[in-house]
Design an enzyme around this catalytic site. Structure first.
Site: not given
Lengths: 63, 538, 300
Positions: B79, B108, B144, B170-171, B254, B256, B258, B269, B303-304, B329, B332, B451
């Site tokens: 998932h 293009d 994951w 790819s990314s 991390h 990722e 963002y 925006s 922080h993870h 943040t 924004k 979890r």
């Protein structure tokens, strides 16, 4: 006449076909863009390969 | 007219290749490739969603009713992998592909053929990854995040690692394409600080991708060599350290997250000023905030890992740095509200989703702030409080922004208006059920439910049942979205105007709806008043 | 009245060792330090609620006042430097305050010196092992045991068992998946240091009533401490995905008065002396003919 897949999306322009022009029509913006894209891509690919090398070299070195 | 009249608009019929294979498998067109990414993302969203439905079905009541614990772990792992790498990221890439050239006046993307490869790698990679579910030994079941030593116990590690490498490549290619396009192919007069915020958000995201995808590649390769090639990066018996993996993974992980939210900020925006009929408040601050958030995202990864046993100094540093991200943040969020304030608002479906984003993402941000406080995190870590936090920022955050963007730009892509009534039905169902699904999970976490468990003590039963009901209904509501999209593209009779939305500004609204196969073959002439941010002075 | 007390209990403040239905907030906990996460949680939540009310309130007012259907005409401004400075500075101040509070809490947690007792905790797939190392300065010999999910829970949790989780109780407490065969027994009013490690994969040792969790990582010995104020039974769970039975390896800590604990410890030491007599002198011939098999390690 069969066309290659490379020109499949081009619309043949009769005036261009007729005059047999083989040089690109001068277009500074497009030329600048093309040059800029090549430069950007070279730098970025160098950076990416550099990062991969850093990542994998340290794997080899730390083995 | 703000673009030179060419034969482009009439080109529409000869523009796109006639053969299906030519047009869709060999595409070099940013619009078609964008469409491919979006269809792929939607498909993966339903697949990942079906895993979530099974998870919530198992968690509906205490006791094990449906699946074995090991398969449950496969479900939660898949998932996560599918939603992150198969749904959210490709959806943003699809939106970027469609809109960036249109927004900057480029014909293009910079590298159209590489663009095609970037896309077609993905279906292959995901078929590979999903196929592991059918292998003996099953798919990955270590989450994951794939922490060793647990992830090394999986028989399908090699396939998953290979699939991740493919997705990463790819990314990276996509990111190179985006940077090259934005930096070099803007129409004359489209200065960087006149670009739409969405384009800025993708420019910055692309740099994040280039920086961290190789790191993920390194991390999973080390997993692979530890399992099959006798290395001991993470094996203490061989002199290694399992925590090293966590550092490397989260250094990727991390930024990722963002990567998954910055384009969402860009979308909001774009949408809010259109429907408030008022320019975005503090354009330069918004751009600067994006850059600050991106920079800070590199220095908060641990922080993870607050429960891992980090030294006190490390805990403190990462706590302070993490709390700092709340500042840009917050800026924004305040700027979006200030855009609404004093406007002349209408509440079509894109605006509804954008407003829901602002409110609900902020709630996710609040739980994020609470998580940043290390002593409190000792109680939150690995509980449903974390699950609630990241689902708020990813579902009511990133996903709602993607849906908002789809409603916003679908008339431009298809030339037809979607059904506004059913769009609103989709919206209200989504917003109600998503909160029924995820808000109780805060309570579960605070009450002590860990979890990644398939079964739980009866004290957790009530909120789990509520959450599961919310899950089923939220999942079902997304079928409304599918219906709205299919109807709009294939059956809608309401033609869309070029501008589509009264308050819309920007180059993308100057091309016809549907956008012709080739646009801006000749660069448009830019008139500052017609841009959303043409006259920015501060 | 019942609803009010339920609400109060749901929102914490009353020490209840087990999670209870409809619980909304974490507990204050039973140790000298456990109030720290509880207080930080409540303070940060309050801050967030206030900010949320202000921000969402402004949004709702705007959505009402500035709707086109109400005749609102859009302003043209897009800047206000004073406002921007204010709403950047105020959050920074709030954050500094929270950071200050959290720093104090964390520093006190990190200091394991002055412990009067040491217990070693090892996480395995899928059970815990507790070894008593020392108490009041004296080393403890051979008091150690595995602690795994109680049998009734284990039977009930099997897929399609047909058994009722609500029936798994200890007295009035619902202990489904929160009970073990051999709990960790400790004294109250004693600074106890835990040395936590993993035997195979990463686990995490978590008892909410103590206020913290700490990962059990192979190859690393993590240290934490607690000082439990009230005698009682405190339950927790593994908090790091560790394979198929990650959800089925709970933790139970029984805190006894110092007198009761001393008695319990003495009994354990006596029992272990009887169970393992001093080793016989080494017999080379017997060793050579002994089997070479190594006990199998549980596979994931």
């Amino acid at each position: 006449m069969t066309r290659s897949w490379r020109t499949a999306t081009c619309t043949p322009d009769p005036s261009v076909e007729a005059s047999g022009v083989t040089q690109p029509i001068p277009d500074k913006h497009a030329a600048d863009s093309r040059r800029g894209v090549r430069r950007t891509v070279k730098i970025l690919i160098a950076v990416v390969i550099g990062f991969y090398l850093l990542a994998f070299l340290q794997i080899l070195l730390m083995k | 007219m703000s673009y030179a009249a060419t034969h482009d608009q009439h080109d529409d019929h000869h523009g796109a290749p006639k053969s299906f294979f030519q047009r869709w498998c060999m595409s070099t067109n940013h619009k078609d490739i964008g469409t491919l990414y979006l269809i792929f993302a939607l498909t993966m969203f339903f697949i990942g969603g079906s895993f979530a439905m099974t998870i919530r079905a198992e968690l509906f009541k205490p006791g094990l009713q449906l699946v074995q614990p090991y398969f449950f772990n496969e479900l939660t792992t898949m998932h996560g992998l599918i939603m992150i790498f198969g749904a959210i990221m490709p959806a943003f890439v699809g939106l970027g592909n469609w809109m960036i050239p249109l927004m900057v006046g480029a014909p293009d993307m910079a590298l159209p053929r590489m663009n095609n490869l970037s896309f077609w790698i993905l279906p292959f990679a995901f078929i590979l990854m999903l196929s592991t579910l059918f292998l003996p030994g099953g798919g990955p079941a270590g989450g994951w995040t794939m922490y060793p030593p647990l992830s090394l116990q999986s028989d399908s590690l090699a396939y998953v690692v290979f699939a991740i490498h493919l997705m990463g490549i790819s990314s990276i290619m996509g990111a190179i394409n985006i940077i090259a396009t934005i930096l070099n192919m803007r129409a004359p007069g489209m200065d960087l600080l006149k670009m739409p915020v969405f384009v800025w958000s993708w420019l910055i995201t692309a740099f994040l991708l280039i920086a961290v995808m190789p790191v993920l590649a390194g991390a999973v390769t080390m997993l692979l060599t530890d399992k099959y090639f006798g290395t001991s990066f993470f094996n203490p018996g061989g002199g290694g350290d399992p925590v090293l993996y966590q550092h490397v993974f989260w250094f990727f992980g991390h930024p990722e997250v963002y990567i998954m939210i910055l384009p969402a900020f860009g979308i909001v925006s774009e949408i809010v000023p259109t429907f408030a009929r008022k320019p975005i408040f503090g354009y330069k601050a918004m751009v600067f905030a994006l850059a600050c958030i991106a920079f800070l995202s590199f220095i908060v990864w641990a922080h993870h890992m607050f429960a891992v046993g980090l030294p006190l100094g490390a805990d403190l540093f990462f706590m302070y740095a993490t709390m700092l991200i709340a500042v840009p943040t917050g800026v924004k969020v305040f700027n979006w509200v200030a855009t609404m304030w004093g406007g002349s608002m209408t509440f079509e479906t894109p605006m509804l989703f954008a407003i829901a984003f602002i409110i609900l993402f902020t709630i996710g941000g609040f739980s994020g702030l609470m998580l940043a406080l290390v002593p409190a995190d000792f109680q939150y870590q690995d509980t449903y409080f974390v699950v609630a936090h990241f689902h708020y920022v990813l579902v009511t955050g990133a996903l709602f922004a993607i849906i908002a963007a789809a409603y916003y730009w679908l008339p431009k892509w298809s030339g037809r208006m979607y059904n506004e009534f059913w769009g609103k039905v989709h919206f209200w169902n989504s917003v109600v059920w998503v909160n029924v699904l995820f808000f109780p999970q805060h309570f579960l976490g605070l009450a002590g439910m860990p979890r990644r468990i398939p079964d739980y003590n009866v004290a957790f039963a009530n909120f789990n049942m509520i959450s599961s009901i919310g899950g089923f209904l939220f999942g079902a509501s997304q079928l409304i979205f599918l219906g709205v999209v299919i109807h709009c593209v294939f059956f809608s009779k309401k033609k869309a105007t070029d501008r589509v939305w009264e308050g819309a500004k920007g180059l993308e609204w100057t091309v016809p709806s549907p956008a012709p196969h080739h646009t801006f073959s000749v660069p448009p002439v830019i008139h500052d008043e017609e841009l959303a941010h043409g006259n920015v002075h501060a | 009245m019942a609803a009010a007390s339920l609400a109060l209990a749901s929102f914490g403040g009353v020490v209840q060792a087990d999670p209870h239905p409809w619980q909304l907030n974490m507990e204050r906990g039973a140790s000298t330090w456990s109030h720290v996460p509880y207080d930080l949680n409540n303070i940060s939540l309050a801050v967030c609620v206030v900010i949320g009310v202000l921000v969402f309130g402004a949004m709702f007012i705007a959505m009402f006042r500035f709707r086109k259907s109400r005749g609102a005409v859009a302003e043209k401004w897009a800047h206000n430097t004073v406002l921007e400075v204010v709403w950047t500075t105020i959050p920074v101040v709030i954050l500094i305050t929270l950071a200050y509070l959290a720093t104090g809490g964390l520093t006190s947690w990190a200091d394991t010196t002055g412990s009067q007792m040491t217990v070693k905790v090892t996480g395995y797939q899928w059970k815990w092992r507790y070894d008593y190392v020392s108490y009041m300065g004296k080393p403890i010999e051979k008091v150690g045991f595995m602690s795994k999910l109680d049998q009734q829970s284990d039977d009930t949790r099997q897929l399609d068992s047909g058994m009722d989780p609500y029936a798994v109780k200890v007295g009035d407490e619902h202990t489904y998946l929160l009970n073990v065969d051999k709990p960790l027994v400790v004294p109250v009013d004693t600074k106890i240091r835990f040395a936590i490690t993993g035997g195979d994969v990463i686990h995490s040792w978590w008892v909410p009533a103590l206020g913290w969790k700490l990962d059990a990582i192979p190859g690393i010995i993590n240290a934490a401490w607690t000082n439990i104020k009230e005698p009682g039974t405190y339950r927790g769970q593994c908090a790091e995905l560790c394979g198929q039975d990650h959800g089925f390896m709970p933790i139970v800590v029984v805190a006894k008065s110092k007198a009761d604990f001393a008695k319990w410890l003495a009994e354990q030491e006596a029992a272990s002396k009887k169970a393992s007599p001093p080793p016989a002198p080494f017999d080379a011939a017997a060793a050579a003919s002994a089997s070479n098999s190594v006990p199998a390690v549980p596979q994931g």
